[in-house]
Design a protein around this motif. Structure first.
Motif, mmCIF file in Angstrom:
data_model
loop_
_atom_site.group_PDB
_atom_site.id
_atom_site.type_symbol
_atom_site.label_atom_id
_atom_site.label_comp_id
_atom_site.label_asym_id
_atom_site.label_seq_id
_atom_site.Cartn_x
_atom_site.Cartn_y
_atom_site.Cartn_z
ATOM 1 N N VAL A 24 0.772 -1.596 0.059
ATOM 2 C CA VAL A 24 0.130 0.050 -0.071
ATOM 3 C C VAL A 24 1.110 1.783 0.228
ATOM 4 C CG1 VAL A 24 -2.174 -1.199 1.339
ATOM 5 C CG2 VAL A 24 -0.140 0.326 2.526
ATOM 6 N N GLU A 25 2.215 0.864 0.538
ATOM 7 C CA GLU A 25 2.831 2.187 0.076
ATOM 8 C C GLU A 25 3.649 3.078 -0.748
ATOM 9 O OE1 GLU A 25 7.435 4.192 1.668
ATOM 10 O OE2 GLU A 25 6.822 1.951 2.216
ATOM 11 N N HIS A 26 3.156 2.193 -2.068
ATOM 12 C CA HIS A 26 3.999 2.282 -3.481
ATOM 13 C C HIS A 26 2.734 1.722 -4.431
ATOM 14 C CE1 HIS A 26 7.491 1.055 -1.511
ATOM 15 N NE2 HIS A 26 7.524 1.997 -1.913
ATOM 16 N N ALA A 27 1.188 1.032 -3.804
ATOM 17 C CA ALA A 27 0.293 1.090 -4.791
ATOM 18 C C ALA A 27 -1.272 1.023 -4.263
ATOM 19 C CB ALA A 27 0.779 -0.319 -5.878
ATOM 20 N N THR A 28 -2.408 2.386 -5.176
ATOM 21 C CA THR A 28 -3.683 1.326 -4.794
ATOM 22 C C THR A 28 -4.253 1.890 -5.535
ATOM 23 O OG1 THR A 28 -4.990 3.148 -3.381
ATOM 24 C CG2 THR A 28 -3.628 4.062 -4.518
ATOM 25 N N LEU A 29 -5.731 0.656 -5.227
ATOM 26 C CA LEU A 29 -7.011 0.951 -6.182
ATOM 27 C C LEU A 29 -8.115 1.455 -5.816
ATOM 28 C CD1 LEU A 29 -8.131 -0.724 -8.167
ATOM 29 C CD2 LEU A 29 -8.825 -2.673 -6.416
ATOM 30 N N VAL A 30 -8.233 2.988 -7.360
ATOM 31 C CA VAL A 30 -9.241 2.870 -6.716
ATOM 32 C C VAL A 30 -10.585 2.443 -7.503
ATOM 33 C CG1 VAL A 30 -10.163 5.437 -7.342
ATOM 34 C CG2 VAL A 30 -7.846 5.509 -6.947
ATOM 35 N N GLN A 31 -11.256 1.965 -6.797
ATOM 36 C CA GLN A 31 -12.766 1.710 -8.037
ATOM 37 C C GLN A 31 -13.972 2.310 -7.724
ATOM 38 O OE1 GLN A 31 -12.924 -2.263 -9.223
ATOM 39 N NE2 GLN A 31 -14.967 -0.797 -9.478
ATOM 40 N N VAL A 32 -14.025 2.734 -8.805
ATOM 41 C CA VAL A 32 -15.928 3.221 -8.738
ATOM 42 C C VAL A 32 -16.556 2.156 -9.269
ATOM 43 C CG1 VAL A 32 -17.247 5.132 -10.457
ATOM 44 C CG2 VAL A 32 -14.259 5.271 -9.947
ATOM 45 N N ALA A 33 -17.535 2.641 -8.377
ATOM 46 C CA ALA A 33 -18.883 0.453 -8.807
ATOM 47 C C ALA A 33 -19.912 2.205 -8.733
ATOM 48 C CB ALA A 33 -18.814 0.574 -7.450
ATOM 49 N N ILE A 57 -1.885 5.003 7.927
ATOM 50 C CA ILE A 57 -1.829 6.230 7.601
ATOM 51 C C ILE A 57 -1.682 6.732 6.496
ATOM 52 C CG2 ILE A 57 -2.211 7.960 9.122
ATOM 53 C CD1 ILE A 57 -1.483 7.200 11.723
ATOM 54 N N GLY A 58 -2.306 6.962 5.999
ATOM 55 C CA GLY A 58 -2.685 8.245 4.320
ATOM 56 C C GLY A 58 -2.298 7.066 3.387
ATOM 57 N N HIS A 59 -2.448 5.618 3.254
ATOM 58 C CA HIS A 59 -2.483 4.898 2.539
ATOM 59 C C HIS A 59 -3.396 3.427 2.321
ATOM 60 C CE1 HIS A 59 1.707 6.499 1.594
ATOM 61 N NE2 HIS A 59 2.074 6.224 2.754
ATOM 62 N N ALA A 60 -4.131 3.714 1.667
ATOM 63 C CA ALA A 60 -6.146 2.382 1.557
ATOM 64 C C ALA A 60 -5.206 2.094 0.357
ATOM 65 C CB ALA A 60 -6.237 3.412 1.141
ATOM 66 N N ALA A 61 -5.832 1.440 0.737
ATOM 67 C CA ALA A 61 -5.073 0.089 -0.403
ATOM 68 C C ALA A 61 -6.118 0.314 -1.572
ATOM 69 C CB ALA A 61 -5.848 -1.886 0.658
#
Length: 491
Positions: free
Chosen positions: A304-313, A344-348
């Motif tokens: 999670v420090e380097h990658a994140t997924l945004v899911q629009v549903a 903190i500051g990094h959502a999966a």
């Protein structure tokens, strides 16, 4: 607008291209609701003096026909009970799952079918009333499969086209439908039946041979008329597209590019931003995608420090039980993964249960390093094409399910995945996340050449061009008709 003679082109779709609102004092107002179909058909309809027949979107709302943007809009009134039975019931709890490989079990109710038949007749009657002699009528999608025959029975002078925006199932699944022959007969009322993929057209032709034993030669089906003559019906693929120039131009605007940088900043400036954009529908493979992403975090192949997924549903069919269950499952999975891996500051996973305007979507596409389209079954999937059209920087990677219609056109540049193969999908996601810039550009340029050339205007011109060229009727043949094999005869 047309006078007493009627309109030369009539489009029939479940919804009108406007949204109606009723104020507290009963006044009715409307706002245009732009979409891909509107964009495709508007210039053609304006040139041809066209009318659009469709539901207003609200129960029991009776509105007189009105003119907007050089089109006549003809509202069809549906009661609350008809919306429940025809739309939420038969269309979306019977046909939708059946046509999408029975990912969820279809429900068969005779009262739903009766409502579907009754509403289809109302749409057909409205179209007949608007059509000039010899006009072209173009009917859209699975909610209105009986309309072509209903129109032909009243107006044999009309040229009739039908386009199915979703998959057409294999015969072995379609045969489950108790009213299968009546649906086939309804569609064969058209001169041209269009599908997203060649495989869908082949499924339809096979169903015609099995259920009706009509003569077929390639894409042509010979259908007997009651007056002793015959018609030719063509079934073929016409892959739909998007207004690709619009997304390309949006992505080049400085304010959209600024918004893309702002989105990444709001996410904590991850090295790798992955994006999923879907209606909240069980066909879209959202659960499989989230499962694969969660396992990559568990395996340590992503963090999670380097990658994140945004899911629009986007909300979808919230009154249908299968969709309510899906939302609970997806939101529960997102909560568990965030609870276990977020810092903190990094959502999966950033989960957004909203719809967004095209400008915001263009910024999201431009911000995303990897686009995840993992549908279990999709007629086309225009999100994949929107992402490519928005990547005017020739960057980004498209991970695309092989079970989408888009895969037929985009295999040369996308990373194709089988969403049921979680391990294989994980490998492809990692490959996309770490793909070097040179390979990204090579693949994205291939994709953009295809998407920018084959836009939605070309799609509508292609379909209408073939429909216009179709012969009307032919003399009954004297030779023997093609007989069905034992495998094809209905039992």
């Amino acid at each position: 607008m047309a006078g007493k003679e009627g309109f030369d082109l009539v489009v029939v779709a479940n919804r009108l291209p406007v949204d109606f609102t009723v104020s507290d004092d009963g006044d009715v107002s409307w706002n245009r609701s732009p979409g891909g179909l509107v964009t495709a058909l508007e210039p053609v309809m304006q040139a041809a003096d066209g009318a659009w027949v469709g539901w207003s979107g609200a129960p029991d709302l009776e509105v007189e026909p009105l003119d907007a943007d050089d089109m006549r809009l003809v509202p069809v009134t549906l009661s609350a009970e008809e919306i429940e039975r025809y739309y939420e019931g038969f269309s979306n709890d019977t046909l939708w799952p059946l046509y999408h490989d029975v990912i969820a079990p279809p429900t068969y109710h005779r009262t739903w079918w009766d409502s579907y038949h009754r509403v289809n007749q109302r749409f057909a009657d409205a179209a007949v009333e608007q059509a000039a002699h010899g006009a072209t009528v173009w009917i859209h999608d699975y909610q209105l499969q009986l309309v072509p025959k209903m129109i032909r029975e009243q107006r044999p002078d009309l040229r009739i086209g039908f386009f199915n925006h979703i998959p057409f199932p294999p015969l072995e699944l379609f045969q489950q439908l108790p009213w299968r022959r009546r649906v086939i007969d309804g569609l064969l009322g058209a001169d041209l039946v269009g599908f997203q993929r060649a495989g869908d057209a082949a499924n339809f032709i096979r169903a015609v041979r099995r259920l009706r034993a009509y003569t077929t030669r390639g894409p042509m089906i010979t259908v007997p008329d009651e007056d002793g003559r015959e018609r030719h019906v063509r079934a073929a693929a016409f892959p739909i597209s998007i207004d690709s120039r619009r997304f390309d131009e949006l992505a080049r605007q400085p304010e959209i590019q600024h918004r893309a940088r702002e989105i990444r900043s709001d996410l904590g400036d991850p090295e790798i931003m992955m994006l999923g954009v879907d209606r909240l529908d069980y066909t879209k493979g959202i659960r499989h995608r989230i499962k694969a992403y969660g396992e990559l975090l568990q395996d340590g192949r992503l963090d999670v420090e380097h990658a994140t997924l945004v899911q629009v549903a986007s909300p979808s069919r919230e009154n249908v039980g299968a969709y309510q269950d899906l939302r609970e499952h997806v939101e529960g999975a997102v909560g568990r993964i965030n609870g276990e891996y977020a810092e903190i500051g990094h959502a999966a996973i950033h989960y957004l249960h909203h719809s967004y305007p095209p400008e915001e979507m263009a910024a999201m596409y431009l911000a995303a390093d990897v686009m995840l389209v993992t549908s279990l079954r999709d007629g086309m999937n225009l999100v994949a094409k929107e992402y490519v059209a928005a990547r005017s920087d020739d960057r980004g990677v498209l991970v695309l399910s092989e079970f989408t219609g888009a895969a037929d056109e985009m295999a040369a540049g996308a990373l194709l995945v089988n969403p049921h193969d979680i391990d294989g999908m994980k490998d492809m996601i990692v490959a996309a996340a770490h793909m070097d810039t040179r390979e990204q550009r090579k693949r994205m340029r291939r994709l953009r050449r295809r998407v920018l050339a084959d836009d939605v205007a070309r799609w509508s011109e292609s379909f209408l061009g073939v429909l216009t060229a179709m012969p009307s009727r032919v003399p009954r043949s004297t030779g023997p008709a093609r007989s069905a094999s034992s495998e094809e005869r209905d039992t």
